[in-house]
Design an enzyme around this catalytic site. Structure first.
Site, PDB file in Angstrom:
ATOM      1  N   TYR A 132      -3.608  -0.443   1.078  1.00 36.20           N
ATOM      2  CA  TYR A 132      -4.725   0.147   0.600  1.00 36.20           C
ATOM      3  C   TYR A 132      -4.448   0.864  -0.750  1.00 36.20           C
ATOM      4  O   TYR A 132      -3.377   1.592  -0.934  1.00 36.20           O
ATOM      5  CB  TYR A 132      -5.174   0.984   1.467  1.00 36.20           C
ATOM      6  CG  TYR A 132      -6.101   2.051   1.065  1.00 36.20           C
ATOM      7  CD1 TYR A 132      -7.274   1.724   0.376  1.00 36.20           C
ATOM      8  CD2 TYR A 132      -5.746   3.359   0.969  1.00 36.20           C
ATOM      9  CE1 TYR A 132      -8.462   2.355  -0.212  1.00 36.20           C
ATOM     10  CE2 TYR A 132      -7.158   4.328   0.371  1.00 36.20           C
ATOM     11  CZ  TYR A 132      -8.189   3.770  -0.172  1.00 36.20           C
ATOM     12  OH  TYR A 132      -8.958   4.780  -0.807  1.00 36.20           O
ATOM     13  N   SER A 133      -5.199   0.561  -1.970  1.00 33.20           N
ATOM     14  CA  SER A 133      -5.087   1.041  -3.294  1.00 33.20           C
ATOM     15  C   SER A 133      -3.525   1.031  -3.691  1.00 33.20           C
ATOM     16  O   SER A 133      -3.135  -0.308  -3.709  1.00 33.20           O
ATOM     17  CB  SER A 133      -5.326   2.565  -3.098  1.00 33.20           C
ATOM     18  OG  SER A 133      -5.786   3.122  -4.172  1.00 33.20           O
ATOM     19  N   GLU A 134      -2.848   2.032  -3.783  1.00 29.28           N
ATOM     20  CA  GLU A 134      -1.451   1.811  -4.450  1.00 29.28           C
ATOM     21  C   GLU A 134      -0.466   1.160  -3.309  1.00 29.28           C
ATOM     22  O   GLU A 134       0.222   0.413  -3.796  1.00 29.28           O
ATOM     23  CB  GLU A 134      -0.736   3.379  -4.366  1.00 29.28           C
ATOM     24  CG  GLU A 134       0.640   3.214  -5.213  1.00 29.28           C
ATOM     25  CD  GLU A 134       1.148   4.900  -5.183  1.00 29.28           C
ATOM     26  OE1 GLU A 134       0.819   5.362  -6.271  1.00 29.28           O
ATOM     27  OE2 GLU A 134       1.884   5.423  -4.282  1.00 29.28           O
TER      28      GLU A 134
END
Length: 289
Positions: A132-134
């Site tokens: 998720y994301s980073e």
């Protein structure tokens, strides 16, 4: 299939905030007998940025990137204000140029990747990732690094499937100091394993998710727009739809892997019928820009 779960910035496994975020989907997939999960986190304990002290939940919080000598959070805030009329690759180029000339980036990135490879080595049953994301950016870079390592050493990649939630494209070294995104209009396709891209049309960082999709092999990629923002979808309807899609994708990947392990299949890429279910989304991502 065993997933290594990579949280976003200011996430953690130890205080379980990513377990909570991913919990409804993970529980559903485990209940269907499709997957199991192991969770990791970045190795650098951090404080949330000013104004966001309560947003990320209980301490401690972690990042994959060592930000003691600088942080790109303010640059990410700029990315949130990029006009949707700008294509994903141009938006990413504008964002990454904010860090030009900062010579600490390469060592920070190398350390982050080494940490994730160490976690992978400690979990030999892992054969997929969900980020998720980073964590999605780190996971995408891991997939690319595995492919490059195979070319150098002959070591077969472990990761055969990746789920990217609100991600951004993989990074690479450039010159003596920079780390830059690998973008489709420069690098072409850099991820060829089957991938599933989950994002929301209201995500302020939508350009990063589109840029990641664009560097993945389109015949092996599925995407789903949950219609929300920069989140891991947890509501019952989205969890059901995501689980139904993954129930179509995962068995085909497992079957292909078993055939390759027994030598009964050639090394050609998996077909659309084996790896993809696209009940929802746009194949032409230009409609999202």
């Amino acid at each position: 299939m065993k997933f290594l779960c990579l949280p976003g910035a200011y996430g953690s496994a130890k205080v379980k905030n990513f377990r909570v975020q991913l919990g409804p989907l993970a529980d559903e997939l485990e209940g269907r007998g499709l997957a199991s999960f192991t969770y990791t986190q970045g190795s650098h304990e951090v404080e949330p940025p000013a104004g966001w002290e309560d947003y990320f939940g209980a301490r401690p919080l972690y990042r994959f990137l060592d930000t003691r000598r600088g942080d790109n959070f303010e640059n990410l805030r700029r990315l949130r204000h990029m006009p949707y009329s700008m294509n994903a690759e141009d938006a990413m180029r504008m964002f990454q140029n904010c860090g030009e000339g900062e010579d600490w980036h390469q060592q920070v990135w190398r350390d982050a990747m080494d940490d994730v490879f160490k976690t992978l080595d400690e979990n030999p049953d892992v054969d997929a990732i969900i980020g998720y994301s980073e964590g999605a950016m780190v996971g995408a870079s891991l997939v690319v690094e595995e492919a490059m390592r195979e070319q150098r050493t002959g070591i077969k990649p472990r990761i055969k499937f990746a789920v990217f939630i609100s991600g951004s494209p993989p990074l690479k070294f450039e010159g003596g100091d920079r780390v830059v995104a690998q973008l489709a209009d420069e690098a072409g396709t850099v991820i060829t394993i089957p991938t599933f891209h989950i994002f929301g049309c209201d995500d302020a960082f939508l350009g990063g998710a589109v840029a990641l999709y664009n560097v993945c092999e389109p015949s092996n990629s599925t995407m789903f727009d949950h219609g929300l923002g920069h989140i891991v979808p947890r509501d019952a309807e989205n969890v059901r739809i995501l689980s139904d899609i993954l129930q179509e994708i995962i068995p085909g990947i497992d079957d292909k892997s078993q055939q390759n392990d027994t030598g009964s299949a050639d090394s050609a890429p998996a077909t659309d019928e084996a790896t993809n279910c696209k009940p929802v989304l746009h194949r032409d991502v230009s409609v999202l820009e």
